[in-house]
Design a protein around this motif. Structure first.
Motif, mmCIF file in Angstrom:
data_model
loop_
_atom_site.group_PDB
_atom_site.id
_atom_site.type_symbol
_atom_site.label_atom_id
_atom_site.label_comp_id
_atom_site.label_asym_id
_atom_site.label_seq_id
_atom_site.Cartn_x
_atom_site.Cartn_y
_atom_site.Cartn_z
ATOM 1 N N SER A 212 44.505 -34.686 -6.175
ATOM 2 C CA SER A 212 44.839 -33.267 -6.071
ATOM 3 C C SER A 212 46.004 -32.978 -5.132
ATOM 4 O O SER A 212 46.777 -32.035 -5.359
ATOM 5 N N THR A 213 46.172 -33.764 -4.086
ATOM 6 C CA THR A 213 47.179 -33.441 -3.070
ATOM 7 C C THR A 213 48.603 -33.385 -3.627
ATOM 8 O O THR A 213 49.325 -32.400 -3.378
ATOM 9 N N PRO A 214 49.094 -34.394 -4.362
ATOM 10 C CA PRO A 214 50.463 -34.295 -4.875
ATOM 11 C C PRO A 214 50.676 -33.103 -5.801
ATOM 12 O O PRO A 214 51.742 -32.475 -5.786
ATOM 13 N N LEU B 171 34.497 -33.431 4.400
ATOM 14 C CA LEU B 171 35.199 -32.487 3.537
ATOM 15 C C LEU B 171 36.180 -33.197 2.616
ATOM 16 O O LEU B 171 36.329 -32.830 1.451
ATOM 17 N N MET B 172 36.818 -34.230 3.106
ATOM 18 C CA MET B 172 37.873 -34.887 2.328
ATOM 19 C C MET B 172 37.350 -35.933 1.356
ATOM 20 O O MET B 172 37.925 -36.134 0.284
ATOM 21 N N LEU B 173 36.256 -36.614 1.711
ATOM 22 C CA LEU B 173 35.800 -37.760 0.936
ATOM 23 C C LEU B 173 34.536 -37.428 0.158
ATOM 24 O O LEU B 173 33.661 -36.711 0.643
ATOM 25 N N GLY B 174 34.445 -37.976 -1.055
ATOM 26 C CA GLY B 174 33.270 -37.763 -1.884
ATOM 27 C C GLY B 174 32.936 -39.015 -2.677
ATOM 28 O O GLY B 174 33.820 -39.820 -2.975
ATOM 29 N N PRO B 175 31.666 -39.191 -3.023
ATOM 30 C CA PRO B 175 31.280 -40.402 -3.750
ATOM 31 C C PRO B 175 31.950 -40.470 -5.116
ATOM 32 O O PRO B 175 32.272 -39.437 -5.724
ATOM 33 N N LEU C 33 38.986 -38.062 9.179
ATOM 34 C CA LEU C 33 38.527 -38.429 10.511
ATOM 35 C C LEU C 33 37.019 -38.659 10.504
ATOM 36 O O LEU C 33 36.263 -37.792 10.064
ATOM 37 N N PRO C 34 36.565 -39.794 10.992
ATOM 38 C CA PRO C 34 35.121 -40.039 11.040
ATOM 39 C C PRO C 34 34.459 -39.117 12.055
ATOM 40 O O PRO C 34 35.113 -38.522 12.915
ATOM 41 N N GLY C 35 33.151 -38.998 11.945
ATOM 42 C CA GLY C 35 32.423 -38.164 12.890
ATOM 43 C C GLY C 35 31.905 -36.904 12.241
ATOM 44 O O GLY C 35 31.901 -36.758 11.015
ATOM 45 N N ARG C 36 31.489 -35.943 13.066
ATOM 46 C CA ARG C 36 30.791 -34.767 12.582
ATOM 47 C C ARG C 36 31.661 -33.528 12.519
ATOM 48 O O ARG C 36 31.191 -32.456 12.182
ATOM 49 N N GLN C 37 32.939 -33.642 12.918
ATOM 50 C CA GLN C 37 33.780 -32.462 12.894
ATOM 51 C C GLN C 37 34.096 -32.071 11.451
ATOM 52 O O GLN C 37 34.192 -32.908 10.564
ATOM 53 N N GLY C 38 34.269 -30.777 11.233
ATOM 54 C CA GLY C 38 34.649 -30.311 9.911
ATOM 55 C C GLY C 38 36.058 -29.757 9.958
ATOM 56 O O GLY C 38 36.798 -29.932 10.916
ATOM 57 N N GLY C 39 36.440 -29.055 8.887
ATOM 58 C CA GLY C 39 37.727 -28.392 8.887
ATOM 59 C C GLY C 39 38.884 -29.347 8.708
ATOM 60 O O GLY C 39 38.724 -30.510 8.325
ATOM 61 N N ALA C 40 40.072 -28.825 8.980
ATOM 62 C CA ALA C 40 41.300 -29.584 8.770
ATOM 63 C C ALA C 40 42.379 -29.026 9.683
ATOM 64 O O ALA C 40 42.232 -27.949 10.251
ATOM 65 N N LEU D 29 30.759 -30.497 -6.754
ATOM 66 C CA LEU D 29 31.844 -29.629 -7.203
ATOM 67 C C LEU D 29 32.259 -28.664 -6.105
ATOM 68 O O LEU D 29 33.436 -28.331 -5.960
ATOM 69 N N TRP D 30 31.276 -28.183 -5.334
ATOM 70 C CA TRP D 30 31.592 -27.299 -4.213
ATOM 71 C C TRP D 30 32.532 -28.010 -3.244
ATOM 72 O O TRP D 30 33.513 -27.418 -2.766
ATOM 73 N N ARG D 31 32.238 -29.257 -2.945
ATOM 74 C CA ARG D 31 33.093 -29.985 -2.006
ATOM 75 C C ARG D 31 34.492 -30.182 -2.571
ATOM 76 O O ARG D 31 35.503 -29.988 -1.881
ATOM 77 N N GLN D 32 34.576 -30.569 -3.839
ATOM 78 C CA GLN D 32 35.886 -30.806 -4.442
ATOM 79 C C GLN D 32 36.745 -29.539 -4.421
ATOM 80 O O GLN D 32 37.927 -29.573 -4.078
ATOM 81 N N ARG D 33 36.133 -28.428 -4.783
ATOM 82 C CA ARG D 33 36.913 -27.184 -4.801
ATOM 83 C C ARG D 33 37.260 -26.736 -3.385
ATOM 84 O O ARG D 33 38.357 -26.218 -3.145
ATOM 85 N N TYR D 34 36.340 -26.938 -2.465
ATOM 86 C CA TYR D 34 36.611 -26.528 -1.095
ATOM 87 C C TYR D 34 37.713 -27.402 -0.497
ATOM 88 O O TYR D 34 38.588 -26.924 0.235
ATOM 89 N N PHE D 35 37.694 -28.696 -0.813
ATOM 90 C CA PHE D 35 38.778 -29.556 -0.335
ATOM 91 C C PHE D 35 40.112 -29.071 -0.891
ATOM 92 O O PHE D 35 41.102 -28.952 -0.152
ATOM 93 N N ALA D 36 40.176 -28.813 -2.196
ATOM 94 C CA ALA D 36 41.437 -28.396 -2.801
ATOM 95 C C ALA D 36 41.927 -27.085 -2.189
ATOM 96 O O ALA D 36 43.123 -26.921 -1.909
ATOM 97 N N GLN D 37 41.001 -26.134 -1.997
ATOM 98 C CA GLN D 37 41.383 -24.859 -1.381
ATOM 99 C C GLN D 37 41.909 -25.088 0.034
ATOM 100 O O GLN D 37 42.931 -24.510 0.435
#
Length: 848
Positions: free
Chosen positions: A219-221, A265-269, A245-252, A275-283
């Motif tokens: 999605s990034t490019p 937020l960035m990584l998914g299996p 970034l590893p750990g418990r922090q969220g956001g970007a 789908l919520w995570r994928q769309r939230y990452f893209a947003q």
């Protein structure tokens, strides 16, 4: 005195808390100077000197708060001098700002987060956004650790001691808060090249997690290319690394060349991703990429213009997502964010979008829903007013005029006025520089002679119980556009309401309109109150002719008008049923939010069965048809809707059948994580735990102890917060202080107990008994969240307890006083609304 450029060399080992560094800061002095003040927090200076024309002037350094004052043995300047400092600092674990460390799967990583005031904990510097200079970084690290920074690598050398030295290219001019670097066993995923300059794009992930970066790399490019097209200029940096970034922090965070994301937020299996995570990452990624122009290329001169960063990035992210994935309905996400801003902005303690900055706490407070959501909504309103092409032209002029430098709100107004030929400043400023929401009352008049018209009246919207009651005279210059239909023909009319009252003529209407929608396309940032029979006209049409966004805006207005006593709760709930279209997921979610806005606290105990039957009548049939498990060929909208419906029907609808099914599926998921996709697992666990017993609680605890997977732990902590049984709820809370638990990851458990009426009092008992211990286990920027928990209450006894207990703590937590003030105001509003709404609510629910 101004910095010219800065060079930093750091020796970093993620396994150790201590780090060391040297820095050369080239400074221009207007006159001979005996002292130079720099930002420097928790740094120990080992040696310092001014280098002047080849001479070394010995210098002492004195810490003063979060500053360092450097005192040369003789005056230095005027002219350009270099301050050289050798120092040490500390990179703490379980932190989320400055240079900090995290451990994952036995491996240590070191990262940075400097916005807004934490670069001073990494090196002495001019730590303010107006100081924008080139930076040259060199990192010395162990051979096995990767090293990454804003700019590409220029040179790398390797020593016999198992360490390497990596020198990075000099950056374009950056403020200190945008400098970033990371060290540790990250692995790179090549995402190809993107944009007009074929910029190399990589995803950097913790060791062993490359397969989880597929969606981010895909999605990034695509998003970057669409932003280049919108801005009309290429991506302004030499590379694009996106690091999880590893750990418990969220956001970007939008660092040029090194955008950082919380890993969850960035990584998914690879299979069963959310789908919520994928769309939230893209947003979120669209937001961070928009910052490369808004915030990075052009930086606000001071923090009071933070909205020039965050509001614009949010506003543009909705636009770009809509262009890339039209079926995602980015414009509806804009409407949802607008609705969240309107709720926050109803508080008397709400801040302005452009708030004067007097203290560090004011800077931290600026990163809130007012800056992001309200700012984006106001931009959407003025874009609609001047026209999207004209607005885009204004933005491009602004960026061209201030590229690589800093700018102010005035500079933006100048560019927009040049593009549009309109003096936008007075109207725009009326929304930027004062808090609150306009409430615009509209009365439809259809005289025998002449065109129909709307009589308009504005005042500040305030809910029942507001401490600002009687102070509703604030005024705005409100761009207003309405849509209407008369004799089968639709029309549109616009005006700017600059006075307390005004008139909008519907000149193209050939008869009295069948309906008038008071906020065309939901672009206006105001609550509309339709007087007379105008609302009934809309309800008779059941929303026919209205866009989904316009229906959602009516629901948001209904929520607000019930809270202010301007609309009977029965009318609002009837509106939800009239505007609801079961086939449209966004409208179902909107109706669910409107129904959920009638809090449990408002419903008398005797009326709870009636409320359950009402909820079942609206959502029960669809929830049972949809079920808890996804079906083959099912669309994404239904998969996104399922968690909402399950939550509404099992919680407020008290659906015993779905709760029983949820328990069975939850137990199955605990044995086999592949049995449910992540979105369904969230819904199932939430539904299963409200009436959960000790056996289910024990199964969840065992699962928590057995997994290190971050997303699974997020689900499990949230589920453990959902038990209503008092002993089980208390046992869950104890996890917040367990030695093997990171309190950051367990916080959703605490907040869920505060959200639920049966567990709220017990959660407060736990928090007040353990406040200091919890505060000390949390990063300094998260600690104010503890004071915000009081906002869930709705009774005078709890309010007094909250005020008494938290008042001494509020001043000791940065941003704590504001968090407490807003919590107490929310309690006051809830108490007033509960008393006002209960009679009408009882009458309405008695029908069911």
């Amino acid at each position: 005195m101004r910095p010219v450029r800065q060079t930093v060399t750091l020796e970093l080992d993620p396994r150790r808390e201590a780090f060391s560094g040297t820095t050369d800061i080239e400074i221009t002095l207007a006159e001979a100077t005996r002292e130079v003040w720099l930002h420097g927090d928790a740094l120990s200076v080992k040696d310092s000197a001014f280098l002047v024309g080849g001479n070394r002037v010995r210098t002492s350094a004195l810490p003063v708060g979060d500053m360092l004052v450097f005192l040369p043995r003789e005056p230095v300047g005027p002219g350009t001098v270099t301050l050289r400092v050798a120092y040490t600092g500390r990179a703490q674990a379980r932190e989320s700002s400055g240079i900090y460390r995290e451990e994952e799967a036995g491996r240590w990583y070191m990262m940075t987060q400097f916005q807004p005031l934490a670069a001073r904990r990494a090196f002495p510097c001019f730590d303010e956004p107006g100081f924008k200079i080139p930076w040259r970084l060199t990192l010395r690290a162990r051979e096995e650790d990767g090293t990454y920074a804003n700019a590409p690598v220029e040179a790398e050398t390797h020593g016999p001691d198992g360490w390497k030295t990596v020198r990075f290219q000099t950056t374009p001019p950056l403020p200190s808060y945008l400098v970033a670097f990371a060290v540790g066993p990250f692995q790179a995923v090549d995402a190809g090249v993107a944009g007009q300059h074929d910029v190399p794009v990589r995803m950097l992930v913790p060791h062993g997690r490359t397969a989880e970066a597929t969606w981010a790399a895909e999605s990034t490019p695509r998003l970057l290319e669409r932003l280049e097209t919108w801005f009309g200029t290429p991506y302004p940096y030499a590379k694009l690394d996106v690091i999880a970034l590893p750990g418990r922090q969220g956001g970007a965070m939008e660092h040029p060349g090194l955008i950082t994301f919380g890993a969850s937020l960035m990584l998914g299996p690879a299979e069963g991703d959310s789908l919520w995570r994928q769309r939230y990452f893209a947003q979120t990624q669209a937001h961070e990429l928009a910052h490369q122009w808004f915030g990075n290329l052009v930086t606000p001169a001071w923090w009071d213009d933070l909205w020039l960063n965050e509001s614009f990035a949010d506003w543009l992210s909705y636009k770009v997502i809509t262009q890339w994935k039209p079926d995602w309905r980015g414009d509806m996400r804009r409407i949802e964010a607008r609705g969240a801003a309107l709720v926050e902005d109803r508080l008397i303690s709400a801040r302005s979008i452009r708030q004067p900055i007097h203290a560090p706490g004011d800077i931290h407070a600026a990163f809130d829903g007012i800056t992001y959501n309200k700012g984006a909504a106001v931009l959407a309103m003025f874009e609609s007013w001047v026209g999207s092409d004209t607005f885009q032209d204004g933005v491009r002029r602004f960026l061209a005029a201030h590229a690589k430098g800093t700018a102010t709100t005035h500079d933006f107004f100048t560019a927009l006025a040049a593009a549009s030929g309109k003096d936008v400043a007075p109207s725009f400023s009326s929304f930027l520089d004062q808090p609150g929401v306009p409430r615009v009352a509209m009365t439809l008049e259809c005289p025998a002679e002449g065109a129909p018209r709307l009589e308009l009246e504005q005042r500040r919207y305030l809910p029942l119980g507001s401490p600002g009651a009687g102070e509703e005279t604030a005024s705005w210059q409100v761009p207003i556009c309405v849509r209407y239909a008369a004799k089968g023909r639709e029309g549109r009319a616009c005006t700017v309401l600059s006075e307390p009252t005004g008139t909008l003529h519907l000149d193209d209407a050939k008869a009295c309109p069948d309906w008038v929608h008071p906020n065309a396309e939901g672009r206006g940032y105001y609550h509309a109150m339709l007087r007379g029979d105008a609302l009934e006209r809309l309800m008779r049409q059941s929303g026919k002719g209205l866009t989904v966004a316009e229906r959602r805006v009516l629901m948001d207005d209904a929520q607000a008008l019930v809270a202010s006593g301007d609309l009977d709760v029965s009318q609002a709930l009837t509106l939800a049923s009239r505007l609801l279209r079961p086939e449209d997921a966004d409208l179902v979610m909107g109706a669910a939010e409107l129904v959920a806005s009638v809090r449990d606290d408002f419903v008398p105990q005797a009326s709870l069965p009636n409320r359950a039957r009402f909820v079942q009548s609206l959502f029960g049939g669809q929830a049972r048809r949809l079920g808890l498990m996804p079906r083959t060929g099912e669309g994404e909208d239904l998969r996104m809707l399922r968690p909402w419906l399950v939550w509404m029907v099992t919680k407020a609808g008290e659906d015993a059948q779905l709760r029983a099914e949820a328990r069975e599926l939850a137990l199955r998921w605990l044995k086999d994580r592949r049995s449910l996709p992540m979105d369904s697992a969230n819904a199932v666990l939430s539904a299963a735990t409200a009436g959960g017993d000790a056996a289910l609680h024990q199964h969840l605890l065992e699962a928590l102890r057995a997994t290190t997977e971050v997303r699974e732990r997020e689900l499990l902590f949230s589920a453990l917060g959902g038990f209503h049984d008092a002993p089980l709820a208390r046992a869950s809370l104890e996890l917040l202080l367990a030695p093997d638990v990171d309190t950051r990851e367990a916080l959703p458990l605490l907040f869920r107990q505060f959200e639920e009426l049966p567990t709220r009092a017990g959660a407060l008992d736990f928090l007040t008994s353990n406040f200091e211990a919890l505060r000390d286990r949390l990063p300094r920027d998260i600690a104010p969240w503890l004071l915000s928990t009081g906002g869930f209450f709705c009774d005078t006894e709890s309010r007094e307890r909250l005020a008494t207990f938290f008042a001494p703590h509020a001043s000791a937590v940065e941003g704590g006083e504001r968090a407490l003030a807003q919590s107490l105001e929310r309690v006051d509003l809830c108490i007033a609304q509960r008393e006002a709404l209960r009679p009408g609510l009882e009458r309405f629910l008695s029908r069911y």
